[in-house]
Design a protein around this motif. Structure first.
Motif, short mmCIF file in Angstrom:
data_model
loop_
_atom_site.label_atom_id
_atom_site.label_comp_id
_atom_site.label_asym_id
_atom_site.label_seq_id
_atom_site.Cartn_x
_atom_site.Cartn_y
_atom_site.Cartn_z
N LEU A 77 11.21 12.19 8.55
CA LEU A 77 9.94 11.61 8.10
C LEU A 77 8.89 11.69 9.20
O LEU A 77 7.73 12.03 8.96
CB LEU A 77 10.14 10.16 7.66
CG LEU A 77 8.98 9.59 6.86
CD1 LEU A 77 8.97 10.16 5.46
CD2 LEU A 77 9.05 8.07 6.80
N TRP A 97 0.84 -1.20 0.00
CA TRP A 97 0.00 0.00 0.00
C TRP A 97 0.87 1.25 0.00
O TRP A 97 0.60 2.23 -0.72
CB TRP A 97 -0.91 -0.03 1.23
CG TRP A 97 -1.89 1.10 1.29
CD1 TRP A 97 -2.79 1.44 0.33
CD2 TRP A 97 -2.05 2.03 2.36
NE1 TRP A 97 -3.51 2.53 0.74
CE2 TRP A 97 -3.08 2.91 1.98
CE3 TRP A 97 -1.42 2.20 3.59
CZ2 TRP A 97 -3.51 3.95 2.81
CZ3 TRP A 97 -1.85 3.23 4.42
CH2 TRP A 97 -2.88 4.10 4.02
N VAL A 98 1.94 1.22 0.79
CA VAL A 98 2.85 2.36 0.85
C VAL A 98 3.55 2.56 -0.50
O VAL A 98 3.65 3.67 -1.00
CB VAL A 98 3.89 2.15 1.98
CG1 VAL A 98 5.01 3.16 1.88
CG2 VAL A 98 3.21 2.26 3.33
N PHE A 137 4.96 8.64 1.86
CA PHE A 137 5.13 7.25 1.45
C PHE A 137 6.39 7.07 0.60
O PHE A 137 7.11 6.08 0.72
CB PHE A 137 3.89 6.77 0.68
CG PHE A 137 2.75 6.42 1.59
CD1 PHE A 137 2.85 6.57 2.96
CD2 PHE A 137 1.56 5.90 1.08
CE1 PHE A 137 1.80 6.23 3.81
CE2 PHE A 137 0.50 5.55 1.92
CZ PHE A 137 0.63 5.73 3.28
N TYR A 145 0.67 12.87 1.78
CA TYR A 145 1.01 11.48 2.10
C TYR A 145 1.72 10.78 0.96
O TYR A 145 2.43 9.80 1.18
CB TYR A 145 -0.23 10.71 2.55
CG TYR A 145 -0.57 11.02 3.98
CD1 TYR A 145 0.21 10.51 5.01
CD2 TYR A 145 -1.62 11.87 4.30
CE1 TYR A 145 -0.06 10.82 6.32
CE2 TYR A 145 -1.89 12.18 5.62
CZ TYR A 145 -1.11 11.66 6.62
OH TYR A 145 -1.37 11.98 7.92
N ALA A 193 9.15 6.90 2.95
CA ALA A 193 9.19 5.61 3.63
C ALA A 193 9.81 4.54 2.73
O ALA A 193 10.61 3.72 3.16
CB ALA A 193 7.79 5.20 4.07
#
Lengths: 324, 272
Positions: B226, B23-24, B241, B237, B244
């Motif tokens: 982050l 999902w990320v 992401f 977002y 990340a």
């Protein structure tokens, strides 16, 4: 990440106890022989090689622990001008502090839930992923993948998952469960953090248990299945007892690492709501910087280090007892 | 039948662990405005995008996270280089040489890695503040270099090197430093890589220390930056992401590149 078969080579502290002891014995033997031969000591050379490491270990690990211990017996007083010795005063302040007591309670509750849970799941997954099944190694590597994610980054990811409109609730929606508040609820915040930590940690601990299971000779299982022992019985009476050594190690290492959980609390909940996720490591940080009571925070650091050392000492006793 | 059930279980659990990261990854390839738009109801296109865009990544590299990731790389690589030099020479003294107090020194090494670093980060950061090391790369790197675990790992490996080699080297006129550089280090590549990985991941994954030590823009590290970004009111977002993903791909590439050694060091280190 498939080559777990190699695991036992370099020497897990718990596995190499035997050879290490042998190593020590021969070393001692050699040393006395050298002494008898009147060889000059190698002390000066050794010191040169050791000096950088000894300085950095002392300066960056041991001295700060010592400083925290000393500081925990003092306090800052404006009236009497500077540092004042208060003995165990900071510790009794801590014990009398309602927030601290609640933090200890939360940490205990957390410890009692998170460790058995993670170890049970890690063990069951280790059993599952050592069965001969299609694609087992590929699926296993997906479970291990979160090891690569820095813990703070995992916390950020899960903070988005736990948003009211995030992935968590759309997953529940799929299962026809109504939306949940997760981090803003006093009941759900701690379990939410436990889920996130298990996502991070279970794969890591599973690696040790997979190594342990792979070390069990195949013929033991074959003999048992020829004797008609059911797979469930084999799990309980053969696998579990034979991996007790890595299991004991994982239990202690997991407990210690869960005692020091910080990033998820600081990033997701700041200890809230209403102190329900205020784990001790965050409480120390909060006490030192938000409240600004450094000396009491040092006392709490000492308590935390002491508990850690006790748990590790227990591990050494446990594993030693196992040798006999 | 049983085999199929086991395979299905293995697949479902593996996928469940993977879904957050998938999902990320997908979110990082979508405009930030769409991060939550495709979540209800959940469907295949919540996790897969047919129109990937690298927009978030280009924002990342011009913004603070890109800078912070570069800082993280600098700190981690410096730690590995300095840490390996310091830890391997200590391990050499503890395995190849004989001297009085050897057991005591080894005990100090073991004790130092039993003290959890995060717990003493607060008293240590207080000392570093007095020494004006806040917001310096030295301050960020230093705690990583003396790693008791790395010393322990390397010593275990060094102990297995036959003493005949050392004696031969000595007879050929090598000094102890020569024995260390010419004999021990070349023979210990796997252990050095394992210890290097331990040092690298210690720094790359650290959070408490960089939070206390590196707060200005020039010295903030990736995970801290982050987390700061995520805590703001208006968050893109897509960029979070992408950050990340970047902060995960780098250690992942390192781990996969040295997979064999990673498994060894994990299984022999144990205490994180």
């Amino acid at each position: 990440m498939d080559s777990t078969g190699e695991v036992s080579r370099v020497g897990n502290p718990m596995r190499t106890r035997q050879p290490r002891r042998l190593g020590k014995a021969t070393k001692a033997g050699r040393a006395t022989k050298a002494d008898r031969a009147g060889q000059p000591g190698q002390g000066r050379v050794a010191l040169l090689f050791l000096l950088p490491a000894l300085i950095s270990l002392a300066l960056l690990r041991l001295i700060p622990a010592g400083v925290a211990l000393v500081d925990s017996f003092f306090t800052e007083s404006l009236l009497r001008g500077g540092r004042v010795f208060v003995g165990l005063g900071n510790y009794s302040d801590l014990l009398g502090n309602a927030d601290f007591r609640k933090s200890v309670g939360v940490t205990l509750l957390f410890t009692v839930i998170v460790n058995p849970l993670q170890i049970a799941v890690a063990f069951l997954l280790a059993v599952l992923y050592t069965q001969r099944a299609t694609g087992s190694k590929f699926w296993r590597s997906l479970v291990i993948l979160p090891i690569a994610v820095p813990p703070a980054v995992s916390a950020v990811i899960w903070s988005v998952i736990y948003r009211p409109d995030g992935l968590g609730n759309s997953f529940l929606d799929l299962l026809k469960i109504p939306a949940q508040p997760f981090l803003t609820s006093t009941e759900q915040a701690l379990p939410s953090i436990i889920v996130l930590l298990s996502w991070i940690g279970v794969g890591y601990w599973m690696l040790f248990l997979i190594a342990g299971i792979n070390d069990i000779p195949d013929d033991i299982h074959e003999a048992a299945s020829l004797d008609g022992v059911s797979p469930w019985r084999r799990l309980w009476s053969i696998t579990l007892p034979l991996v007790r050594r890595p299991l004991a190690f994982v239990l202690v290492a997991d407990t210690v690492s869960n005692l020091l959980v910080f990033a998820p609390v600081q990033i997701l909940t700041k200890g809230g709501p209403n102190g329900t996720t205020n784990l001790m490591m965050y409480d120390v940080y909060n006490r030192a910087y938000a409240i600004g009571d450094l000396h009491t925070a040092q006392a709490e650091v000492i308590l935390l280090v002491a508990v850690t050392l006790i748990i590790v000492a227990l591990q050494f006793r446990l594993l030693r007892g196992d040798d006999r | 039948m049983k085999r199929t059930l086991l395979s299905a279980g293995a697949a479902v659990i593996g996928l469940l662990f993977f879904i957050p990261l998938l999902w990320v990854l997908t979110g990082s390839l979508r405009p930030g405005s769409e991060t939550f738009a495709r979540l209800s109801p959940l469907s295949w296109d919540s996790f897969i995008t047919v129109h990937p865009t690298l927009e978030n990544y280009s924002k990342l590299f011009t913004g603070d996270i890109g800078r912070a990731t570069a800082n993280s790389l600098l700190v981690s690589v410096s730690t590995v280089l300095a840490g390996l030099a310091i830890c391997s020479s200590a391990a050499f003294a503890l395995s190849a040489l004989r001297f009085r107090g050897q057991t005591a020194v080894f005990a100090i090494v073991v004790l130092s890695f039993l003290i959890p670093f995060d717990a003493i980060a607060i008293p240590l950061s207080d000392m570093f503040r007095d020494w004006n090391l806040t917001n310096t790369f030295t301050g960020l790197v230093l705690p990583g270099i003396g790693n008791g675990m790395a010393i322990f790992l390397l010593r275990q490996f060094f102990l297995a090197i036959p003493t005949e080699l050392v004696e031969a080297g000595r007879l050929d006129g090598l000094g102890w430093f020569g024995v260390f550089i010419r004999i021990y280090l070349p023979l210990s590549r796997p252990a050095l890589i394992g210890a290097g990985l331990t040092l690298f991941l210690f720094q790359w994954h650290s959070y408490v220390w960089p939070l206390l030590m590196g707060t200005d823009r020039g010295h903030i590290l990736g995970p801290v930056a982050l987390a700061n970004l995520q805590g703001q009111n208006f968050v893109d977002y897509g960029v979070v992401f992408a950050g990340a993903v970047l902060l995960t791909l780098i250690p992942l590439a390192v781990i996969l590149g040295f997979q064999r050694y990673f498994i060894q060091s994990v299984s022999s280190s144990g205490l994180k």
